[in-house]
Each structure stands twice: as structure tokens, then as C-alpha cells.
Design an enzyme around this catalytic site. Structure first.
Site, PDB file in Angstrom:
ATOM      1  N   ARG A 235       1.766  -2.495  -7.252  1.00  0.00           N
ATOM      2  CA  ARG A 235       1.244  -2.158  -5.931  1.00  0.00           C
ATOM      3  C   ARG A 235       0.691  -3.426  -5.298  1.00  0.00           C
ATOM      4  O   ARG A 235       0.003  -4.209  -5.952  1.00  0.00           O
ATOM      5  CB  ARG A 235       0.109  -1.138  -6.051  1.00  0.00           C
ATOM      6  CG  ARG A 235       0.572   0.287  -6.279  1.00  0.00           C
ATOM      7  CD  ARG A 235       1.244   0.887  -5.049  1.00  0.00           C
ATOM      8  NE  ARG A 235       1.667   2.263  -5.250  1.00  0.00           N
ATOM      9  CZ  ARG A 235       2.852   2.641  -5.720  1.00  0.00           C
ATOM     10  NH1 ARG A 235       3.760   1.754  -6.047  1.00  0.00           N
ATOM     11  NH2 ARG A 235       3.145   3.929  -5.857  1.00  0.00           N
ATOM     12  N   GLU A 264       2.840  -2.444   3.632  1.00  0.00           N
ATOM     13  CA  GLU A 264       4.299  -2.319   3.784  1.00  0.00           C
ATOM     14  C   GLU A 264       4.640  -1.485   5.018  1.00  0.00           C
ATOM     15  O   GLU A 264       3.942  -0.520   5.303  1.00  0.00           O
ATOM     16  CB  GLU A 264       4.880  -1.667   2.523  1.00  0.00           C
ATOM     17  CG  GLU A 264       4.721  -2.560   1.316  1.00  0.00           C
ATOM     18  CD  GLU A 264       5.043  -1.862   0.001  1.00  0.00           C
ATOM     19  OE1 GLU A 264       5.575  -0.744   0.017  1.00  0.00           O
ATOM     20  OE2 GLU A 264       4.736  -2.449  -1.049  1.00  0.00           O
ATOM     21  N   HIS A 282      10.168  -3.435  -1.685  1.00  0.00           N
ATOM     22  CA  HIS A 282       9.717  -2.305  -2.517  1.00  0.00           C
ATOM     23  C   HIS A 282      10.932  -1.504  -3.005  1.00  0.00           C
ATOM     24  O   HIS A 282      11.096  -0.334  -2.661  1.00  0.00           O
ATOM     25  CB  HIS A 282       8.735  -1.415  -1.754  1.00  0.00           C
ATOM     26  CG  HIS A 282       7.880  -0.582  -2.670  1.00  0.00           C
ATOM     27  ND1 HIS A 282       6.593  -0.238  -2.379  1.00  0.00           N
ATOM     28  CD2 HIS A 282       8.142  -0.029  -3.884  1.00  0.00           C
ATOM     29  CE1 HIS A 282       6.096   0.503  -3.353  1.00  0.00           C
ATOM     30  NE2 HIS A 282       7.030   0.650  -4.293  1.00  0.00           N
TER      31      HIS A 282
HETATM   32  C1  DGY Z   1       6.610   4.411  -7.316  1.00  0.00           C
HETATM   33  O1  DGY Z   1       7.341   5.246  -7.823  1.00  0.00           O
HETATM   34  O2  DGY Z   1       5.397   4.449  -7.418  1.00  0.00           O
HETATM   35  C2  DGY Z   1       7.275   3.341  -6.538  1.00  0.00           C
HETATM   36  O3  DGY Z   1       6.485   2.220  -6.413  1.00  0.00           O
HETATM   37  C3  DGY Z   1       7.656   3.842  -5.188  1.00  0.00           C
HETATM   38  O4  DGY Z   1       6.528   4.085  -4.441  1.00  0.00           O
END
Ligand code: DGY
Length: 317
Positions: A235, A264, A282
């Protein structure tokens, strides 16, 4: 009448969408211009929600869905859902835990190699026609070797472990930090993040962000040092982004490979100009294989909840 399911993010696998359409009346909020009036119109009958790990769901939206029986996160991170709130309301929140592990770990290693070997900047050099203009080998700075690099992993859950397995296959000594040492692992546990950073050539973030906002700050980056690389596939908010930008600009670390960002889809503009940074949008779980497996898990969870069963993947009930 088919049960109604509210979908907050697009799903890119046609077979999953076909199954959803066959089983449920799909209310696709992400396609709506006026989301508030859409919820006012349809919220009352919504029994299931599908959302992404990064998107989650607000408590305010849950409150507008009085018939809600499940929030199925099509992802592994649940930091954008208030699990305690859902628990108090007796709503199962499920995640696709286990489905993403291999792909996310693959991308972490890919970003590290891309960064330390300058793959993205090398690609730009060739693509921009610079090679014939500057044919001398010194036109591109020498890169750094990945094999054997000291790798420090922050967060030794499923993804952290899968990254460790891959890095170990490249002859990398592995250290890690987490809440506690794990007896089943052959790697070296380091209690403090600063200590881990100072003992690593590459620091890879694979931790949940719930209680770890901004843990990688100027002090940690200083400890990682001018030859160190930072990789983040977890994250964005784990990192203090202004500190990271400054550290990169001042050469206090060697480079960064980033799949995730604080705000993002907005990426700090300074990063876009840096050759020692590899960027992704991402996409760590974005393969046909993983997204199909995730979609199947979402389908299974919704089916269980709407049949009155406790979903096997529930984290709250
Ligand atoms: C998750 O599955 O947490 C990925 O980062 C997509 O948000």
C-alpha cells in the site's frame, strides 16, 4: 427475482461477469454518473457488495444498504473496509486471500530487477532512438546486480513469504521484520525496521497498511542508504511519499520500484522524471490467472452468504 448485487469496481474477466449476470441483478455503481441518486434508488434491495481491496466500502455506504448480507472484497487488502463496523452489524467481509500471492510476489521481484538493472530507463533509451546517437557504452550508467543482494522484507505474510522464496532462489540472503519472529522460517528476523533497512540492499514492503501508515520515512530511507532500493507492492500509505521523493532526488537511496501510491491514480510528478524509479499502476494481481481465481472466490462467497451460510472466506463473522 434475482438478488441484487452492487459492484463498486469493474471486473475484467468475461466469464466472471457472465456468471454474475446470470445469478444476480448487477448494480454497477462504477458505471453511474450520479452515484448518490443511484444508491438512493437501488440501495434498499442490495444484498451483496463487490468491491476492490483499494476501494473498500465506507460505513456511510454500508448504512445505506439495509438488506446487505455480504461485502466481498475482490482483493486481499481489507484496510479500506471498517471490519469492526461490519462485524458489529454482523456482515461478513470476505477477501480473496491466497489467490494473489504468487503474482504479487512475482511483481515485487520484477520491480526490483527492473529498478536495479535499469530495465525501464534502458527501454526508454532504445525506444527514443538514443542508442545510435550515443553508441558508446558509457551512455548508460552501469547497473546493480540483483542475485545475491541482501533483501529485507517488511511483513512476512503469504506475499512476504512468496517473495522470500523467489529472492532466495537468486542467492539473496533474506532478513525480515514482522510483529514477531516465525519459527518455521529459515530467514533472519530483525525486530526493528530501521535496523532491517540498514542491513538490506533492497527493502520490500509486503505489510498490511492498517496500522503502519508512513512507517517508511526519511529516517528509514537514510538507514537503507545510497546503494539501497525500495520496493512497494503493498500500500502506498506505508511510505511517507514526500520523504521518498526527497531521498530519491538527493541520491540518499539508489532507486525505487513502486506499484502503489498514496493518492492513486495520482503519482507524485517528480517520480515520473526519475530514471532510477520503475512505476506500475497498482497491477500486482492483474493477470488472467489471478483475476479469474479471485472472481471465482468472490462468486463463491456471495453464493454462500446469500444462501444464509457463513462464507468460508469471512473475516468478520
Ligand atoms: C489488493 O488485493 O489488496 C490489491 O492491492 C488491490 O487493491
Amino acid at each position: 427475482m434475482k438478488p441484487e448485487v452492487l459492484q463498486l469496481n469493474a471486473i475484467l474477466i468475461p466469464s466472471i461477469n457472465e456468471q454474475l449476470n446470470a445469478l444476480y441483478t448487477m448494480r454497477r455503481l462504477f458505471e453511474q454518473e450520479d452515484k448518490d441518486s443511484y444508491i438512493r434508488e437501488f440501495g434498499r434491495n442490495i444484498q451483496g457488495v463487490i468491491t476492490g481491496g483499494h476501494t473498500g466500502i465506507s460505513n456511510a455506504l454500508m448504512d445505506q444498504l439495509p438488506s446487505l448480507k455480504i461485502v466481498a472484497v475482490n482483493g486481499v487488502g481489507t484496510d479500506a473496509v471498517d471490519l469492526n463496523y461490519a462485524r458489529a452489524r454482523g456482515i461478513p467481509v470476505t477477501a480473496t486471500i491466497g489467490a494473489l500471492t504468487e503474482d504479487v510476489a512475482d511483481l515485487a521481484i520484477g520491480l526490483l530487477i527492473a529498478t536495479c538493472r535499469g530495465i525501464c530507463s534502458g527501454d526508454r533509451f532504445v525506444r527514443d532512438g538514443q542508442w545510435p546517437v550515443k553508441p558508446q557504452p558509457s551512455a548508460i550508467p552501469l547497473a546493480r546486480r540483483f542475485s545475491g543482494m541482501r533483501v529485507g522484507i517488511v511483513g512476512m505474510g503469504r506475499v512476504g513469504r512468496a517473495i522470500a522464496t523467489r529472492a532466495a532462489a537468486f542467492g539473496c540472503p533474506i532478513r525480515y521484520t514482522d510483529l514477531h519472529a516465525m519459527d518455521d522460517l529459515p530467514y533472519t528476523f530483525v525486530a526493528g525496521l530501521k535496523e532491517l533497512a540498514s542491513q538490506s540492499d533492497a527493502l520490500i514492503l509486503a505489510a498490511a497498511a492498517d496500522k503502519a501508515e508512513g512507517i517508511v520515512n526519511a529516517e528509514i530511507l537514510q538507514a537503507l542508504g545510497k546503494d539501497g532500493f525500495l520496493i512497494n507492492i503493498a500500500r502506498g500509505r506505508l511510505v511517507n511519499e514526500p520523504d521518498l521523493v526527497q531521498a530519491l532526488a538527493a541520491g540518499r537511496i539508489a532507486g525505487a520500484g513502486l506499484d502503489v501510491f498514496v493518492d492513486e491514480p495520482n503519482v507524485p510528478p517528480a517520480l515520473l522524471k526519475m530514471d532510477n524509479v520503475a512505476l506500475q499502476a497498482h497491477r500486482a494481481s492483474a493477470t488472467w490467472e489471478t483475476r479469474t481465481a479471485m472472481g471465482e472466490m468472490v462468486l463463491a462467497s456471495i453464493a454462500q452468504a446469500l444462501a444464509g451460510e457463513r462464507p468460508t472466506a469471512s473475516l468478520t463473522t
